[in-house]
Design a protein around this motif. Structure first.
Motif, PDB file in Angstrom:
ATOM      1  N   ALA A   1       0.822  -1.214   0.000  1.00 21.45           N
ATOM      2  CA  ALA A   1       0.000   0.000   0.000  1.00 21.45           C
ATOM      3  C   ALA A   1       0.856   1.264   0.000  1.00 21.45           C
ATOM      4  CB  ALA A   1      -0.913  -0.003   1.215  1.00 21.45           C
ATOM      5  N   GLU A   2       2.118   1.069   0.246  1.00 17.94           N
ATOM      6  CA  GLU A   2       3.052   2.192   0.356  1.00 17.94           C
ATOM      7  C   GLU A   2       2.592   3.192   1.403  1.00 17.94           C
ATOM      8  OE1 GLU A   2       4.265   3.700  -3.563  1.00 17.94           O
ATOM      9  OE2 GLU A   2       3.549   1.797  -4.352  1.00 17.94           O
ATOM     10  N   LYS A   3       2.116   2.696   2.505  1.00 21.32           N
ATOM     11  CA  LYS A   3       1.807   3.565   3.643  1.00 21.32           C
ATOM     12  C   LYS A   3       1.841   2.740   4.930  1.00 21.32           C
ATOM     13  CE  LYS A   3      -2.570   4.561   2.238  1.00 21.32           C
ATOM     14  NZ  LYS A   3      -3.927   5.000   2.242  1.00 21.32           N
ATOM     15  N   LYS A   4       1.818   3.440   6.059  1.00 20.55           N
ATOM     16  CA  LYS A   4       1.899   2.761   7.355  1.00 20.55           C
ATOM     17  C   LYS A   4       0.500   2.636   7.955  1.00 20.55           C
ATOM     18  CE  LYS A   4       6.273   2.039   8.163  1.00 20.55           C
ATOM     19  NZ  LYS A   4       6.619   0.644   8.331  1.00 20.55           N
ATOM     20  N   LEU A   5       0.331   1.613   8.782  1.00 19.84           N
ATOM     21  CA  LEU A   5      -0.939   1.469   9.497  1.00 19.84           C
ATOM     22  C   LEU A   5      -1.093   2.622  10.477  1.00 19.84           C
ATOM     23  CD1 LEU A   5      -1.179  -2.321  10.387  1.00 19.84           C
ATOM     24  CD2 LEU A   5      -2.873  -1.001   9.108  1.00 19.84           C
ATOM     25  N   ASN A   6      -2.300   3.134  10.521  1.00 19.83           N
ATOM     26  CA  ASN A   6      -2.605   4.213  11.442  1.00 19.83           C
ATOM     27  C   ASN A   6      -3.618   3.669  12.450  1.00 19.83           C
ATOM     28  OD1 ASN A   6      -4.744   6.081  12.229  1.00 19.83           O
ATOM     29  ND2 ASN A   6      -3.595   7.645  11.114  1.00 19.83           N
ATOM     30  N   PRO A   7      -3.332   3.851  13.765  1.00 23.33           N
ATOM     31  CA  PRO A   7      -4.179   3.186  14.759  1.00 23.33           C
ATOM     32  C   PRO A   7      -5.661   3.568  14.665  1.00 23.33           C
ATOM     33  CG  PRO A   7      -2.644   4.718  15.815  1.00 23.33           C
ATOM     34  CD  PRO A   7      -2.241   4.600  14.386  1.00 23.33           C
ATOM     35  N   SER A   8      -5.958   4.829  14.398  1.00 24.68           N
ATOM     36  CA  SER A   8      -7.378   5.191  14.414  1.00 24.68           C
ATOM     37  C   SER A   8      -8.093   4.628  13.189  1.00 24.68           C
ATOM     38  CB  SER A   8      -7.577   6.694  14.550  1.00 24.68           C
ATOM     39  OG  SER A   8      -7.057   7.342  13.419  1.00 24.68           O
ATOM     40  N   VAL A   9      -7.372   4.567  12.039  1.00 26.12           N
ATOM     41  CA  VAL A   9      -8.008   3.965  10.855  1.00 26.12           C
ATOM     42  C   VAL A   9      -8.203   2.465  11.089  1.00 26.12           C
ATOM     43  CG1 VAL A   9      -7.818   3.561   8.378  1.00 26.12           C
ATOM     44  CG2 VAL A   9      -6.935   5.677   9.344  1.00 26.12           C
ATOM     45  N   LEU A  10      -7.195   1.841  11.656  1.00 27.81           N
ATOM     46  CA  LEU A  10      -7.300   0.409  11.920  1.00 27.81           C
ATOM     47  C   LEU A  10      -8.500   0.133  12.830  1.00 27.81           C
ATOM     48  CD1 LEU A  10      -6.246  -2.466  11.650  1.00 27.81           C
ATOM     49  CD2 LEU A  10      -4.580  -2.000  13.455  1.00 27.81           C
ATOM     50  N   LYS A  11      -8.626   0.957  13.856  1.00 32.67           N
ATOM     51  CA  LYS A  11      -9.726   0.789  14.793  1.00 32.67           C
ATOM     52  C   LYS A  11     -11.063   0.962  14.081  1.00 32.67           C
ATOM     53  CE  LYS A  11      -9.727   1.743  19.572  1.00 32.67           C
ATOM     54  NZ  LYS A  11      -9.476   2.643  20.656  1.00 32.67           N
ATOM     55  N   GLU A  12     -11.104   1.944  13.220  1.00 25.38           N
ATOM     56  CA  GLU A  12     -12.347   2.202  12.477  1.00 25.38           C
ATOM     57  C   GLU A  12     -12.730   0.981  11.624  1.00 25.38           C
ATOM     58  OE1 GLU A  12     -13.029   4.672   8.494  1.00 25.38           O
ATOM     59  OE2 GLU A  12     -11.882   5.775  10.013  1.00 25.38           O
ATOM     60  N   LYS A  13     -11.728   0.359  10.990  1.00 27.92           N
ATOM     61  CA  LYS A  13     -12.019  -0.795  10.135  1.00 27.92           C
ATOM     62  C   LYS A  13     -12.401  -2.009  10.981  1.00 27.92           C
ATOM     63  CE  LYS A  13     -10.991   1.683   6.617  1.00 27.92           C
ATOM     64  NZ  LYS A  13     -12.027   2.239   5.732  1.00 27.92           N
ATOM     65  N   ILE A  14     -11.758  -2.110  12.146  1.00 29.86           N
ATOM     66  CA  ILE A  14     -12.158  -3.197  13.052  1.00 29.86           C
ATOM     67  C   ILE A  14     -13.628  -3.029  13.419  1.00 29.86           C
ATOM     68  CG2 ILE A  14     -11.837  -4.183  15.356  1.00 29.86           C
ATOM     69  CD1 ILE A  14      -8.860  -3.527  15.138  1.00 29.86           C
ATOM     70  N   GLU A  15     -14.019  -1.778  13.677  1.00 28.83           N
ATOM     71  CA  GLU A  15     -15.426  -1.523  14.026  1.00 28.83           C
ATOM     72  C   GLU A  15     -16.347  -1.942  12.881  1.00 28.83           C
ATOM     73  OE1 GLU A  15     -16.244  -0.474  16.961  1.00 28.83           O
ATOM     74  OE2 GLU A  15     -14.803   1.002  17.734  1.00 28.83           O
ATOM     75  N   ILE A  16     -15.909  -1.621  11.658  1.00 33.12           N
ATOM     76  CA  ILE A  16     -16.735  -1.992  10.499  1.00 33.12           C
ATOM     77  C   ILE A  16     -16.928  -3.502  10.451  1.00 33.12           C
ATOM     78  CG2 ILE A  16     -16.742  -2.128   7.968  1.00 33.12           C
ATOM     79  CD1 ILE A  16     -15.580   0.667   7.898  1.00 33.12           C
ATOM     80  N   MET A  17     -15.831  -4.234  10.642  1.00 36.29           N
ATOM     81  CA  MET A  17     -15.918  -5.696  10.634  1.00 36.29           C
ATOM     82  C   MET A  17     -16.724  -6.199  11.836  1.00 36.29           C
ATOM     83  SD  MET A  17     -14.698  -7.067   7.946  1.00 36.29           S
ATOM     84  CE  MET A  17     -14.596  -8.786   8.412  1.00 36.29           C
ATOM     85  N   ASN A  18     -16.504  -5.586  12.988  1.00 33.94           N
ATOM     86  CA  ASN A  18     -17.271  -5.998  14.169  1.00 33.94           C
ATOM     87  C   ASN A  18     -18.769  -5.767  13.956  1.00 33.94           C
ATOM     88  OD1 ASN A  18     -15.191  -6.996  15.671  1.00 33.94           O
ATOM     89  ND2 ASN A  18     -14.985  -5.215  17.026  1.00 33.94           N
ATOM     90  N   ASN A  19     -19.103  -4.642  13.331  1.00 34.36           N
ATOM     91  CA  ASN A  19     -20.518  -4.380  13.066  1.00 34.36           C
ATOM     92  C   ASN A  19     -21.105  -5.413  12.122  1.00 34.36           C
ATOM     93  OD1 ASN A  19     -20.639  -2.178  14.712  1.00 34.36           O
ATOM     94  ND2 ASN A  19     -20.181  -0.707  13.077  1.00 34.36           N
ATOM     95  N   LYS A  20     -20.302  -5.783  11.148  1.00 30.99           N
ATOM     96  CA  LYS A  20     -20.748  -6.831  10.219  1.00 30.99           C
ATOM     97  C   LYS A  20     -20.971  -8.139  11.001  1.00 30.99           C
ATOM     98  CE  LYS A  20     -18.728  -9.211   6.222  1.00 30.99           C
ATOM     99  NZ  LYS A  20     -17.696  -9.111   5.180  1.00 30.99           N
ATOM    100  N   ARG A  21     -20.041  -8.447  11.893  1.00 28.74           N
ATOM    101  CA  ARG A  21     -20.195  -9.673  12.699  1.00 28.74           C
ATOM    102  C   ARG A  21     -21.419  -9.592  13.587  1.00 28.74           C
ATOM    103  NH1 ARG A  21     -14.066  -8.696  13.478  1.00 28.74           N
ATOM    104  NH2 ARG A  21     -13.257  -9.946  11.762  1.00 28.74           N
ATOM    105  N   LYS A  22     -21.626  -8.407  14.167  1.00 27.87           N
ATOM    106  CA  LYS A  22     -22.777  -8.266  15.078  1.00 27.87           C
ATOM    107  C   LYS A  22     -24.093  -8.475  14.348  1.00 27.87           C
ATOM    108  CE  LYS A  22     -20.658  -4.978  18.205  1.00 27.87           C
ATOM    109  NZ  LYS A  22     -20.544  -3.527  18.289  1.00 27.87           N
ATOM    110  N   VAL A  23     -24.182  -7.932  13.143  1.00 28.01           N
ATOM    111  CA  VAL A  23     -25.452  -8.072  12.442  1.00 28.01           C
ATOM    112  C   VAL A  23     -25.657  -9.532  12.020  1.00 28.01           C
ATOM    113  CG1 VAL A  23     -24.736  -7.528  10.062  1.00 28.01           C
ATOM    114  CG2 VAL A  23     -27.020  -6.952  10.829  1.00 28.01           C
TER     115      VAL A  23
END
Ligand code: SF4
Ligand code: SF4
Lengths: 425, 256
Positions: free
Chosen positions: A194-216
């Motif tokens: 990706a030519e970029k570094k992981l950013n904690p807040s973006v990572l957290k946001e994507k985890i939330e997206i996946m968690n929401n998908k799991r919850k539903v």
């Protein structure tokens, strides 16, 4: 999976358009004979049907569009690959697996015959110029679960940019450490891509997206357990197959809508089954897109599948990723923890899976369990003995079925499934 | 009440009529390539109040006669239990399938069935009889005259056939080959049987139970086994009994 309007796109992707049309017709026919034949389906299922139908058309066009904006596509084959990390680097994860018999002969040109149909179908798609995802992805991610996959990665790696995650076979501290390390290596490799570094807040946001998908999906699983069940197991399977292909935020919204409709159906007492249908749990190998065989057989023989103890079932959404941590390392650690709990049959000992199967059967108030084993899948096939034994402790009857994607054994399977259902009290 | 059962197998169609717990009519006829026509012929002059279908062609009956259906497994268990109320295990070798059924108080407790492979089924016997030039009716009695001196290595129908052809070419005695073939089928059937831990009493039913050699060899392995006078009609009989008991008389469509 229709529309000649995509033909140009397929041509540009270098697909064998004639052969590809045959594949689409074949999948359409399977769909019509199984999912399409059902009566009294929830209205919202139209969307999930369309996800499947558009998986070679509209979805591919979407991904090409993303690509033109500079995003890269990352294909994966197994639910051990953490989608949130891929998403956090602005890459797009997409599941690459084969559930149709069509591509099996292509794989058999190079592979030995005694390999599971899932692996053969996947490899056949990749090599027969009929998989539209093959040309658009920048990286494919494999994992070391079963031997068949492990060795096939070496073949695929000659063709595409490939990353292999080593999945441990035990769950001790040392194994957990290895796995966490693998998650880090995976993240580093993706950062390069990706030519970029992981950013904690973006990572957290994507985890939330996946968690929401799991919850539903958890919500859907709960509603499904109502008596009578408001939705068929085959339809729920279609939703799960769409889960691996669709854009997650849109998908989550659509599953919410489905759940709302199901709640309404529950209030009105609407079910696709008569009250004589026997509640069944399916356990074992995943049924990826194109593979509707066993659910369809069970549900046209007097059963109603209300739980799936599979990767295209409960395993995919049962655990959430913890989001307490605020740094990348902490979040990656939480991801590692979550994914190690999946209970694939490649683990030893695998008592967690036995407990899970027992609990799910109890929660589901099922009358019996069908163990669905793909031919030549040794880990699931051998573990079926222990699963059967575990279920017996609760006097839960089970039937083991070993089959592939072909149609030739359906008459025998139907007899066995019907006879099994006849014996259930 | 007069009830009837029809068992549409891959090789033969069996029909049984039951009145007051007595069989008063039965018929066995070849399925042929036009099973619907055959079914029509069989049912033409028959009179009954209720009919239940079984066998692998049961859906034909469901679609064309709106007839309730049961699996062969339940039908064979019910039929065998009718004749032998103390039986605990049924071995049914038919044209396409081999089944081992455990019975508990008249109901199916557990079962095993072969997968798509034809080894150890009537089909295997049929192909081998033909290769050796025997009529299927005589195959067992002729085999009993041979000695079991030739090892047959192939379990697969196709491979066994070529093996038999080369044995004939080598000048081996036909009867010896025949007996050895029966042994190889029994070995195959026994793996399935032993997986089910058979309990006495054991009933041997289905078309292959008419083969004397198969019966003798199975007796050697399992001790006393019971063979009904007409082993082929047990499934149809079971279906007729189920029709009489009226239990769960409904079509699969209604069951859904
Ligand atoms: S069965 Fe195991 S290897 Fe296959 S998708 Fe599931 S977790 Fe992955
Ligand atoms: S079904 Fe079994 S053999 Fe096939 S890919 Fe999954 S784990 Fe491997």
């Amino acid at each position: 999976m229709s529309g000649n309007n995509y033909e140009k796109m397929w041509q540009e992707l270098g697909l064998d358009v004639n052969l590809h049309n045959e594949v689409l017709n074949y999948i359409n026919k399977c769909f019509q004979n199984t999912v399409g034949k059902q009566k009294n389906r929830p209205k919202t299922m139209e969307y999930f049907d369309s996800v499947l139908h558009e998986s070679h058309g509209g979805r591919v066009a979407e991904l090409i569009e993303e690509k033109s904006k500079g995003k890269k596509i990352v294909g994966f084959f197994c639910i051990y690959v953490p989608e949130e990390i891929i998403m956090a680097l602005d890459l797009v994860p997409i599941a690459l697996c084969g559930g149709t018999n069509f591509s099996v002969p292509y794989a058999e040109k190079m592979l030995p015959r005694d390999i599971c149909p899932l692996v053969k179908s996947t490899l056949g798609l990749a090599f027969s110029k009929t998989c539209p995802y093959a040309p658009i992805k920048s990286l494919a991610v494999g994992e070391t679960t079963c031997d068949a996959k492990k060795k096939v990665w070496d073949i695929l790696a000659q063709k595409v940019n490939f990353h292999i995650m080593e999945l441990p076979q035990k769950k001790n501290v040392i194994d957990a450490n290895l796995w966490e390390n693998e998650i880090h290596l995976f993240a580093e490799n993706l950062e390069k891509l990706a030519e970029k570094k992981l950013n904690p807040s973006v990572l957290k946001e994507k985890i939330e997206i996946m968690n929401n998908k799991r919850k539903v999906l958890q919500r859907l699983a709960k509603l499904r357990l109502k008596e009578p069940t408001p939705i068929s197991g085959l339809d729920t399977l279609v939703v799960m197959q769409a889960a691996l292909n669709d854009e997650p935020v849109r998908f989550t919204k659509k599953v919410e809508e489905l759940c709302d409709e199901l709640e309404d159906r529950i209030k009105k007492g609407i079910s696709p089954f008569s009250d004589k249908a026997k509640r069944i749990m399916v356990s074992g190998c995943p049924s990826v897109m194109g593979n509707w065989k066993i659910h369809s057989l069970i549900e046209t023989s007097g059963g109603a599948v209300v739980v799936d103890e599979t990767c295209t079932g409960v395993k995919y959404f049962k655990d959430l990723v913890d989001t307490k941590a605020n740094d990348v390392d902490g979040l990656l650690g939480a991801i590692a923890d979550r994914y190690l709990k999946l209970n694939c049959s490649c683990f030893t000992p695998n008592n967690d899976r036995l407990d899970m199967a027992r609990n799910l059967a109890k929660e589901g108030n099922v009358k019996g369990v069908v163990q669905y084993i793909l031919q030549y899948c040794h880990t699931y096939n051998i573990e079926a003995i222990r699963i059967e034994g575990a279920l017996k402790q609760d006097n839960m009857p089970s039937l083991k079925i070993v089959t592939d994607y072909s149609e030739e054994d359906t008459a025998q399977l139907r007899t066995r499934i019907e006879a099994f259902l006849e014996t259930l009290k | 009440m007069v009830t009837a059962g029809i068992d549409i197998g891959s090789r033969t169609i069996k029909f049984v009529c039951l009145n007051d717990n007595k069989i008063f009519d039965y018929q066995i006829t070849d399925t042929t390539v036009e099973p619907l026509k055959k079914i029509e012929e069989v049912l033409k002059d028959k009179k009954f109040d209720q009919l239940v279908a079984t066998g692998y062609g049961r859906y034909l009956m469901q679609e064309n006669y709106n007839c309730p259906i049961v699996t062969e497994i339940k039908a064979y268990a019910t039929g065998a239990y009718f004749f032998y109320p103390d039986c605990r295990t049924v071995i049914d070798i038919g044209g396409q399938d081999t089944k081992v059924i455990k019975i508990k108080s008249g109901e199916v407790a557990d079962f095993e069935m072969n997968d798509r492979c034809a080894a150890g089924t009537g089909k295997f016997l049929e192909v081998m009889a033909q290769t050796l030039g025997y009529k299927i009716e005589d195959f067992g009695t002729e085999a009993l005259k041979g000695s079991n001196s030739i090892p047959i290595n192939s379990m697969c129908t196709v491979f066994a056939e070529s093996e038999v052809i080369s044995l004939i070419a080598r000048g081996e005695d036909k009867k010896d080959i025949a007996l050895s073939l029966h042994h190889s089928i029994i070995n195959r059937v026994m793996t399935m049987v032993s997986r089910m831990n058979p309990e006495q009493k054991i009933v041997f039913a289905g078309g292959v139970a008419k083969n004397k050699c198969m019966v003798q060899l199975l007796k050697k392995k399992l001790g006393n086994i019971l063979v009904p006078e007409e082993p082929q009609i047990i499934g149809a009989l079971g279906a007729a009994i189920i029709a009489a008991k009226n239990f769960e008389i409904m079509t699969i469509k209604e069951r859904r």
